[in-house]
Design a protein around this motif. Sequence first.
Motif, PDB file in Angstrom:
ATOM      1  N   ARG A 268       1.473  -1.002  -0.155  1.00 39.00           N
ATOM      2  CA  ARG A 268      -0.127   0.238   0.416  1.00 39.00           C
ATOM      3  C   ARG A 268       0.706   0.903  -0.058  1.00 39.00           C
ATOM      4  NH1 ARG A 268      -4.183  -0.151   4.841  1.00 39.00           N
ATOM      5  NH2 ARG A 268      -4.315   2.032   4.492  1.00 39.00           N
ATOM      6  N   ALA A 269       2.541   1.048   0.330  1.00 39.56           N
ATOM      7  CA  ALA A 269       2.913   2.382   0.460  1.00 39.56           C
ATOM      8  C   ALA A 269       4.462   2.178   0.359  1.00 39.56           C
ATOM      9  CB  ALA A 269       3.150   2.884   1.746  1.00 39.56           C
ATOM     10  N   GLY A 270       5.325   2.980  -0.311  1.00 37.69           N
ATOM     11  CA  GLY A 270       6.067   2.421  -0.132  1.00 37.69           C
ATOM     12  C   GLY A 270       7.632   4.156  -0.198  1.00 37.69           C
ATOM     13  N   VAL A 271       8.926   3.510  -0.293  1.00 40.39           N
ATOM     14  CA  VAL A 271      10.232   4.635   0.195  1.00 40.39           C
ATOM     15  C   VAL A 271      11.126   3.993  -0.773  1.00 40.39           C
ATOM     16  CG1 VAL A 271      11.531   6.050   2.019  1.00 40.39           C
ATOM     17  CG2 VAL A 271       8.967   5.284   2.551  1.00 40.39           C
ATOM     18  N   ASN A 272      11.826   5.109  -1.492  1.00 40.55           N
ATOM     19  CA  ASN A 272      13.077   4.905  -1.944  1.00 40.55           C
ATOM     20  C   ASN A 272      14.120   5.964  -1.226  1.00 40.55           C
ATOM     21  OD1 ASN A 272      15.302   4.416  -3.744  1.00 40.55           O
ATOM     22  ND2 ASN A 272      13.771   5.257  -5.521  1.00 40.55           N
ATOM     23  N   MET A 273      14.670   4.827  -0.176  1.00 43.05           N
ATOM     24  CA  MET A 273      16.290   5.506  -0.364  1.00 43.05           C
ATOM     25  C   MET A 273      17.216   5.958  -0.980  1.00 43.05           C
ATOM     26  SD  MET A 273      15.989   4.304   3.905  1.00 43.05           S
ATOM     27  CE  MET A 273      15.689   2.573   3.737  1.00 43.05           C
ATOM     28  N   ASP A 274      17.707   6.425  -1.902  1.00 46.25           N
ATOM     29  CA  ASP A 274      19.040   6.859  -2.157  1.00 46.25           C
ATOM     30  C   ASP A 274      18.796   6.552  -3.643  1.00 46.25           C
ATOM     31  OD1 ASP A 274      20.247   9.195  -2.430  1.00 46.25           O
ATOM     32  OD2 ASP A 274      22.116   8.012  -2.767  1.00 46.25           O
ATOM     33  N   GLY A 275      18.046   5.391  -4.381  1.00 47.78           N
ATOM     34  CA  GLY A 275      18.045   4.733  -5.845  1.00 47.78           C
ATOM     35  C   GLY A 275      17.872   5.235  -7.220  1.00 47.78           C
ATOM     36  N   THR A 276      18.024   4.524  -7.714  1.00 48.82           N
ATOM     37  CA  THR A 276      18.385   5.377  -9.148  1.00 48.82           C
ATOM     38  C   THR A 276      16.863   4.611 -10.015  1.00 48.82           C
ATOM     39  OG1 THR A 276      20.553   6.138  -9.724  1.00 48.82           O
ATOM     40  CG2 THR A 276      19.173   5.314 -11.775  1.00 48.82           C
ATOM     41  N   ASP A 299      23.244  14.478  -5.138  1.00 52.19           N
ATOM     42  CA  ASP A 299      22.331  14.187  -6.478  1.00 52.19           C
ATOM     43  C   ASP A 299      21.029  13.820  -6.705  1.00 52.19           C
ATOM     44  OD1 ASP A 299      24.950  13.116  -6.647  1.00 52.19           O
ATOM     45  OD2 ASP A 299      24.618  11.011  -5.482  1.00 52.19           O
ATOM     46  N   HIS A 300      20.565  14.409  -5.502  1.00 53.31           N
ATOM     47  CA  HIS A 300      18.442  14.229  -5.595  1.00 53.31           C
ATOM     48  C   HIS A 300      18.522  14.881  -5.794  1.00 53.31           C
ATOM     49  CE1 HIS A 300      19.575   9.907  -5.460  1.00 53.31           C
ATOM     50  NE2 HIS A 300      19.157   9.708  -7.193  1.00 53.31           N
ATOM     51  N   THR A 301      18.547  16.587  -5.967  1.00 51.93           N
ATOM     52  CA  THR A 301      17.995  17.808  -6.051  1.00 51.93           C
ATOM     53  C   THR A 301      17.546  17.565  -7.320  1.00 51.93           C
ATOM     54  OG1 THR A 301      18.906  18.612  -4.032  1.00 51.93           O
ATOM     55  CG2 THR A 301      18.795  20.230  -5.764  1.00 51.93           C
ATOM     56  N   SER A 302      15.781  18.348  -7.021  1.00 55.63           N
ATOM     57  CA  SER A 302      15.245  19.218  -8.504  1.00 55.63           C
ATOM     58  C   SER A 302      15.619  19.183  -9.317  1.00 55.63           C
ATOM     59  CB  SER A 302      13.624  19.305  -8.140  1.00 55.63           C
ATOM     60  OG  SER A 302      12.902  19.084  -9.275  1.00 55.63           O
ATOM     61  N   GLY A 303      15.961  18.749 -10.823  1.00 48.04           N
ATOM     62  CA  GLY A 303      16.198  19.662 -12.229  1.00 48.04           C
ATOM     63  C   GLY A 303      18.046  19.593 -12.275  1.00 48.04           C
ATOM     64  N   GLY A 319      -0.430   9.685  -6.552  1.00 45.50           N
ATOM     65  CA  GLY A 319      -0.472   9.259  -5.030  1.00 45.50           C
ATOM     66  C   GLY A 319      -0.633  10.374  -4.412  1.00 45.50           C
ATOM     67  N   TRP A 320      -0.495  10.182  -2.985  1.00 44.14           N
ATOM     68  CA  TRP A 320       0.603  11.288  -2.151  1.00 44.14           C
ATOM     69  C   TRP A 320       1.902  10.608  -2.300  1.00 44.14           C
ATOM     70  CZ3 TRP A 320       4.060  10.892   1.619  1.00 44.14           C
ATOM     71  CH2 TRP A 320       4.185  11.356   2.004  1.00 44.14           C
ATOM     72  N   LYS A 321       2.943  12.150  -2.068  1.00 38.94           N
ATOM     73  CA  LYS A 321       3.698  11.678  -2.514  1.00 38.94           C
ATOM     74  C   LYS A 321       4.935  12.685  -1.595  1.00 38.94           C
ATOM     75  CE  LYS A 321       3.932  14.493  -7.244  1.00 38.94           C
ATOM     76  NZ  LYS A 321       3.564  14.173  -8.735  1.00 38.94           N
ATOM     77  N   ARG A 322       6.084  12.576  -1.312  1.00 38.80           N
ATOM     78  CA  ARG A 322       7.517  13.643  -0.928  1.00 38.80           C
ATOM     79  C   ARG A 322       8.446  13.471  -1.738  1.00 38.80           C
ATOM     80  NH1 ARG A 322       3.069  15.287   0.246  1.00 38.80           N
ATOM     81  NH2 ARG A 322       2.788  16.029   2.804  1.00 38.80           N
ATOM     82  N   TRP A 323       9.324  14.549  -1.820  1.00 36.41           N
ATOM     83  CA  TRP A 323      10.618  14.260  -2.494  1.00 36.41           C
ATOM     84  C   TRP A 323      11.439  15.036  -1.616  1.00 36.41           C
ATOM     85  CZ3 TRP A 323      12.080  15.982  -8.070  1.00 36.41           C
ATOM     86  CH2 TRP A 323      13.424  15.015  -8.387  1.00 36.41           C
ATOM     87  N   LEU A 324      12.271  14.156  -0.253  1.00 39.42           N
ATOM     88  CA  LEU A 324      13.037  14.932   0.815  1.00 39.42           C
ATOM     89  C   LEU A 324      14.782  14.427   0.238  1.00 39.42           C
ATOM     90  CD1 LEU A 324      10.950  13.773   3.973  1.00 39.42           C
ATOM     91  CD2 LEU A 324      10.898  16.151   2.322  1.00 39.42           C
TER      92      LEU A 324
END
Length: 399
Positions: A268-276, A299-303, A319-324
């Motif tokens: 139902r919910a997922g997290v990607n920790m620093d993966g391409t 490496d993962h700043t937007s743009g 869906g609900w999402k966050r980019w931190l």
Amino acid sequence: MRTRHRALAASLLVLAALGATAATPAVAAAPRPASGATVSGVPAPQLRLPAPSGPYAVGEDTVHLRDTGRTDPYVPESGARELLVSVFYPARAGSGVRAPYMSTKEAELLLESRGLGGVVAPGVIGATETYARTGAAPARGRFPLVVLSPGFGQSRFTLTSLATDLASRGYVVAAVDHAHESLATVFPGGRVLPCAACDYVERVGDAGLAEVARNRAKDVPFLLDRLTGGHPAWRYASMIDRRRIGMAGHSIGGNSAASTMAADRRVRAGVNMDGTFYEPVPAAGLRGRPFMMLGTEVDHTSGGTFDTTWDRDWARLDGWKRWLTVAGSGHFTFTDLPMIGAELGITDPSAPLPADRSGDITRDYVAAFFDLHLKGVPQGLLDGPTPGNPEVTFQAPAR
């Protein structure tokens, strides 16, 4: 081309990203004095991961699974696909015996694979205090399940701190070793399976890593069948609330979390920790399910130009999402490695974020995500920047 995200192994002692354009930084080792065995005349420390923060004690079991309906994709002649799973669970205080971090043999193999044999005794690594206990009586109740998938070439042990913390907060956690994808996993009977997937990826490149993510997206549904089906493989499977399942992973394990969600609606919910995202998020999204990306600022700043897959797949998440992103972090920040390195007096100049902050940020944000989406508990931590976490930046508008 930098190849950090396709690293064939992570060292417990060298916390640098592996890559063609970034040399491994120098490390300074100054083990703190402690009683016990010595290495080269220096007293060996008793290593400890941070104590779990939740109200429950933590139990740990090991489950070996064989998918007889599926041949191993990297070594077909070996027969059925195998998984080795550490299951962490809420337990009753005072029961069970202290669980090792990993076996001495696994620690020996890992150290030798990085040319560090003789630098630190394998038993010192293996005896790291995890605060989990084997044979612990389970706590009463039913709990959400979170699957953890490690980075490529790494073992499930590198996610132990996150696993024990989630279990202490009221989750059953299944940390998975995928056969032939780790350099240092000992399977039942003393079998050490070579990292055949490492050779495969070296031959075919990015397409091989996409295949790894797709294979893990087949492994996890099989695991869920064996943990939540009619004849479960784990003795305390009745603790699991099969309606509340999430997945998180580091590096290729994070990509695999999205691939698994695309393949199996139970997650139902997922997290990607620093993966391409070598295997892209489907263009149609994840059927509205929540997903969080937590990575390095460099490496993962937007743009940015290093990993453009985050910009591409952020737009696909529906869906609900966050980019931190986390300032001062490195690729292994989201694993146990900085914390163990700090215990040994080893630092990585390229990732200056203190080890205690590495652990706190990872555990708190991942737990907040699952508390919100698997337990329905509001989490202000995920609404925007907070004074207590100045290192964390919200890279895109929250939704």
